[in-house]
Design a protein around this motif. Structure first.
Motif, PDB file in Angstrom:
ATOM      1  N   THR A   1      34.586  53.413  43.418  1.00 63.52           N
ATOM      2  CA  THR A   1      35.035  53.295  42.036  1.00 63.52           C
ATOM      3  C   THR A   1      34.398  52.067  41.398  1.00 63.52           C
ATOM      4  O   THR A   1      34.431  50.985  41.986  1.00 63.52           O
ATOM      5  CB  THR A   1      36.575  53.141  41.997  1.00 63.52           C
ATOM      6  OG1 THR A   1      37.163  54.238  42.681  1.00 63.52           O
ATOM      7  CG2 THR A   1      37.080  53.074  40.577  1.00 63.52           C
ATOM      8  N   PRO A   2      33.829  52.191  40.195  1.00 66.85           N
ATOM      9  CA  PRO A   2      33.286  51.008  39.528  1.00 66.85           C
ATOM     10  C   PRO A   2      34.376  49.951  39.316  1.00 66.85           C
ATOM     11  O   PRO A   2      35.556  50.278  39.179  1.00 66.85           O
ATOM     12  CB  PRO A   2      32.787  51.543  38.183  1.00 66.85           C
ATOM     13  CG  PRO A   2      32.565  52.996  38.412  1.00 66.85           C
ATOM     14  CD  PRO A   2      33.612  53.418  39.406  1.00 66.85           C
ATOM     15  N   ALA A   3      33.972  48.714  39.298  1.00 66.31           N
ATOM     16  CA  ALA A   3      34.886  47.603  39.025  1.00 66.31           C
ATOM     17  C   ALA A   3      34.456  46.936  37.724  1.00 66.31           C
ATOM     18  O   ALA A   3      33.270  46.907  37.386  1.00 66.31           O
ATOM     19  CB  ALA A   3      34.862  46.601  40.171  1.00 66.31           C
ATOM     20  N   ILE A   4      35.430  46.408  37.015  1.00 68.45           N
ATOM     21  CA  ILE A   4      35.172  45.667  35.785  1.00 68.45           C
ATOM     22  C   ILE A   4      35.889  44.334  35.915  1.00 68.45           C
ATOM     23  O   ILE A   4      37.049  44.275  36.356  1.00 68.45           O
ATOM     24  CB  ILE A   4      35.678  46.436  34.552  1.00 68.45           C
ATOM     25  CG1 ILE A   4      34.941  47.774  34.436  1.00 68.45           C
ATOM     26  CG2 ILE A   4      35.508  45.605  33.282  1.00 68.45           C
ATOM     27  CD1 ILE A   4      35.553  48.730  33.443  1.00 68.45           C
TER      28      ILE A   4
ATOM     29  N   THR B   1      38.972  37.461  36.408  1.00 69.30           N
ATOM     30  CA  THR B   1      40.086  38.403  36.530  1.00 69.30           C
ATOM     31  C   THR B   1      39.488  39.793  36.637  1.00 69.30           C
ATOM     32  O   THR B   1      38.608  40.158  35.847  1.00 69.30           O
ATOM     33  CB  THR B   1      41.027  38.320  35.315  1.00 69.30           C
ATOM     34  OG1 THR B   1      41.643  37.032  35.290  1.00 69.30           O
ATOM     35  CG2 THR B   1      42.115  39.388  35.378  1.00 69.30           C
ATOM     36  N   VAL B   2      39.939  40.556  37.622  1.00 69.15           N
ATOM     37  CA  VAL B   2      39.483  41.938  37.784  1.00 69.15           C
ATOM     38  C   VAL B   2      40.311  42.802  36.834  1.00 69.15           C
ATOM     39  O   VAL B   2      41.537  42.791  36.870  1.00 69.15           O
ATOM     40  CB  VAL B   2      39.641  42.408  39.245  1.00 69.15           C
ATOM     41  CG1 VAL B   2      39.221  43.868  39.384  1.00 69.15           C
ATOM     42  CG2 VAL B   2      38.816  41.519  40.178  1.00 69.15           C
ATOM     43  N   VAL B   3      39.615  43.536  35.976  1.00 65.43           N
ATOM     44  CA  VAL B   3      40.262  44.409  35.000  1.00 65.43           C
ATOM     45  C   VAL B   3      40.619  45.735  35.652  1.00 65.43           C
ATOM     46  O   VAL B   3      41.734  46.239  35.516  1.00 65.43           O
ATOM     47  CB  VAL B   3      39.344  44.646  33.780  1.00 65.43           C
ATOM     48  CG1 VAL B   3      39.990  45.601  32.790  1.00 65.43           C
ATOM     49  CG2 VAL B   3      38.968  43.328  33.122  1.00 65.43           C
TER      50      VAL B   3
ATOM     51  N   SER C   1      30.451  44.777  34.638  1.00 59.55           N
ATOM     52  CA  SER C   1      30.822  45.980  35.389  1.00 59.55           C
ATOM     53  C   SER C   1      29.961  46.051  36.646  1.00 59.55           C
ATOM     54  O   SER C   1      28.804  45.643  36.647  1.00 59.55           O
ATOM     55  CB  SER C   1      30.667  47.247  34.546  1.00 59.55           C
ATOM     56  OG  SER C   1      29.313  47.535  34.304  1.00 59.55           O
ATOM     57  N   TRP C   2      30.561  46.581  37.693  1.00 57.80           N
ATOM     58  CA  TRP C   2      29.957  46.623  39.018  1.00 57.80           C
ATOM     59  C   TRP C   2      30.036  48.040  39.554  1.00 57.80           C
ATOM     60  O   TRP C   2      31.126  48.522  39.856  1.00 57.80           O
ATOM     61  CB  TRP C   2      30.715  45.724  39.982  1.00 57.80           C
ATOM     62  CG  TRP C   2      31.015  44.335  39.523  1.00 57.80           C
ATOM     63  CD1 TRP C   2      31.911  43.967  38.560  1.00 57.80           C
ATOM     64  CD2 TRP C   2      30.456  43.130  40.031  1.00 57.80           C
ATOM     65  NE1 TRP C   2      31.941  42.601  38.442  1.00 57.80           N
ATOM     66  CE2 TRP C   2      31.057  42.061  39.334  1.00 57.80           C
ATOM     67  CE3 TRP C   2      29.515  42.854  41.019  1.00 57.80           C
ATOM     68  CZ2 TRP C   2      30.744  40.734  39.586  1.00 57.80           C
ATOM     69  CZ3 TRP C   2      29.212  41.534  41.274  1.00 57.80           C
ATOM     70  CH2 TRP C   2      29.807  40.496  40.558  1.00 57.80           C
TER      71      TRP C   2
ATOM     72  N   LEU D   1      39.855  41.222  45.731  1.00 60.91           N
ATOM     73  CA  LEU D   1      40.435  40.951  44.421  1.00 60.91           C
ATOM     74  C   LEU D   1      40.636  42.290  43.727  1.00 60.91           C
ATOM     75  O   LEU D   1      39.668  42.963  43.378  1.00 60.91           O
ATOM     76  CB  LEU D   1      39.497  40.051  43.609  1.00 60.91           C
ATOM     77  CG  LEU D   1      39.090  38.741  44.286  1.00 60.91           C
ATOM     78  CD1 LEU D   1      38.015  38.035  43.479  1.00 60.91           C
ATOM     79  CD2 LEU D   1      40.297  37.848  44.499  1.00 60.91           C
ATOM     80  N   ARG D   2      41.884  42.683  43.570  1.00 58.16           N
ATOM     81  CA  ARG D   2      42.222  43.972  42.965  1.00 58.16           C
ATOM     82  C   ARG D   2      42.533  43.799  41.485  1.00 58.16           C
ATOM     83  O   ARG D   2      42.739  42.680  41.013  1.00 58.16           O
ATOM     84  CB  ARG D   2      43.407  44.581  43.708  1.00 58.16           C
ATOM     85  CG  ARG D   2      43.039  44.994  45.127  1.00 58.16           C
ATOM     86  CD  ARG D   2      44.206  45.625  45.885  1.00 58.16           C
ATOM     87  NE  ARG D   2      43.767  46.108  47.188  1.00 58.16           N
ATOM     88  CZ  ARG D   2      43.652  45.349  48.266  1.00 58.16           C
ATOM     89  NH1 ARG D   2      43.932  44.065  48.203  1.00 58.16           N
ATOM     90  NH2 ARG D   2      43.244  45.866  49.417  1.00 58.16           N
ATOM     91  N   ALA D   3      42.607  44.922  40.773  1.00 52.10           N
ATOM     92  CA  ALA D   3      42.899  44.910  39.334  1.00 52.10           C
ATOM     93  C   ALA D   3      44.131  44.050  39.052  1.00 52.10           C
ATOM     94  O   ALA D   3      45.142  44.147  39.745  1.00 52.10           O
ATOM     95  CB  ALA D   3      43.104  46.331  38.830  1.00 52.10           C
ATOM     96  N   GLY D   4      43.991  43.193  38.057  1.00 51.12           N
ATOM     97  CA  GLY D   4      45.070  42.292  37.679  1.00 51.12           C
ATOM     98  C   GLY D   4      45.074  40.982  38.424  1.00 51.12           C
ATOM     99  O   GLY D   4      45.805  40.058  38.079  1.00 51.12           O
ATOM    100  N   ARG D   5      44.249  40.864  39.451  1.00 51.92           N
ATOM    101  CA  ARG D   5      44.161  39.646  40.258  1.00 51.92           C
ATOM    102  C   ARG D   5      42.849  38.940  39.941  1.00 51.92           C
ATOM    103  O   ARG D   5      41.964  39.499  39.320  1.00 51.92           O
ATOM    104  CB  ARG D   5      44.225  39.973  41.750  1.00 51.92           C
ATOM    105  CG  ARG D   5      45.446  40.759  42.194  1.00 51.92           C
ATOM    106  CD  ARG D   5      46.710  39.979  42.081  1.00 51.92           C
ATOM    107  NE  ARG D   5      46.559  38.747  42.842  1.00 51.92           N
ATOM    108  CZ  ARG D   5      47.536  38.127  43.434  1.00 51.92           C
ATOM    109  NH1 ARG D   5      48.745  38.594  43.364  1.00 51.92           N
ATOM    110  NH2 ARG D   5      47.327  37.021  44.102  1.00 51.92           N
TER     111      ARG D   5
END
Length: 189
Positions: free
Chosen positions: A130-133, A81-83, A61-62, A108-112
């Motif tokens: 927004t946090p990234a996972i 893969t970005v969740v 997580s970022w 790199l967006r969610a799903g990519r």
């Protein structure tokens, strides 16, 4: 020599497609709530989900502005893969006629996701509020990483990379920097 035989002598029996499929499958598990995720506002948070002789899979997580500095993955192939959320990747691209070497950005967006062939050098950061996972896989398992600085070369050649250090990963997806006591002025007890 057949393609199958050539693959058997590679540093891993897995290829970039296998690693991409694996990160997508684990990302779906994360979305389904099968893996606990924590977001630490001070540090990147990570957990190894799989670790065997062939592959390591990491859940990371970022929080905003958390980054993995410009690095490679030594002799490991990789994929992510970005969740959820989005990550900015700056990757090194070698020069070609008419296009000088340098860093290129992609979001790199969610799903990519992205793949990391041997020699791939990149930096990853969450620039969003927004946090990234993300889910990352490395094969063979990640054991060492080298870090780089970009230096400006002649205009027609663009930038160039200079390796600044290499570090053992010590069971982490990116180790914390180690500063030599002789370089930092610190003393050891």
């Amino acid at each position: 020599m057949s393609l199958h035989a050539a693959r058997a002598v590679a540093p891993t029996p897995l290829d970039l497609t296998d690693l991409t499929d694996l990160t997508r499958r684990v990302a779906a598990e994360v979305l389904a709530g099968e893996h606990e995720v924590h977001v630490d506002p001070e540090n990147r948070w990570y957990r190894r989900l799989v670790g065997d002789d062939y592959v390591d899979v990491w859940l990371i997580s970022w929080a905003r502005e958390k980054a993995a500095e410009l690095h490679d993955h030594a002799g490991s192939l990789g994929a992510l893969t970005v969740v959820s959320g989005e990550l900015l990747e700056q990757r090194w691209v070698a020069g070609t006629p008419g296009r000088p070497a340098g860093l290129r950005e992609r979001t790199l967006r969610a799903g990519r996701g992205a793949t990391f062939p041997l020699g791939h050098v990149h930096e990853v950061v969450n620039t969003s509020d927004t946090p990234a996972i993300s889910v990352h896989a490395y094969s063979p398992p990640l054991t060492v990483m080298s870090y780089y600085a970009v230096e400006q070369g002649p205009a027609e050649q663009g930038s160039r990379l200079r390796r600044t250090r290499s570090e053992l990963t010590r069971g982490e997806p990116e180790p914390l920097p180690i500063v030599s006591p002789s370089l930092s002025g610190a003393t050891t007890a």
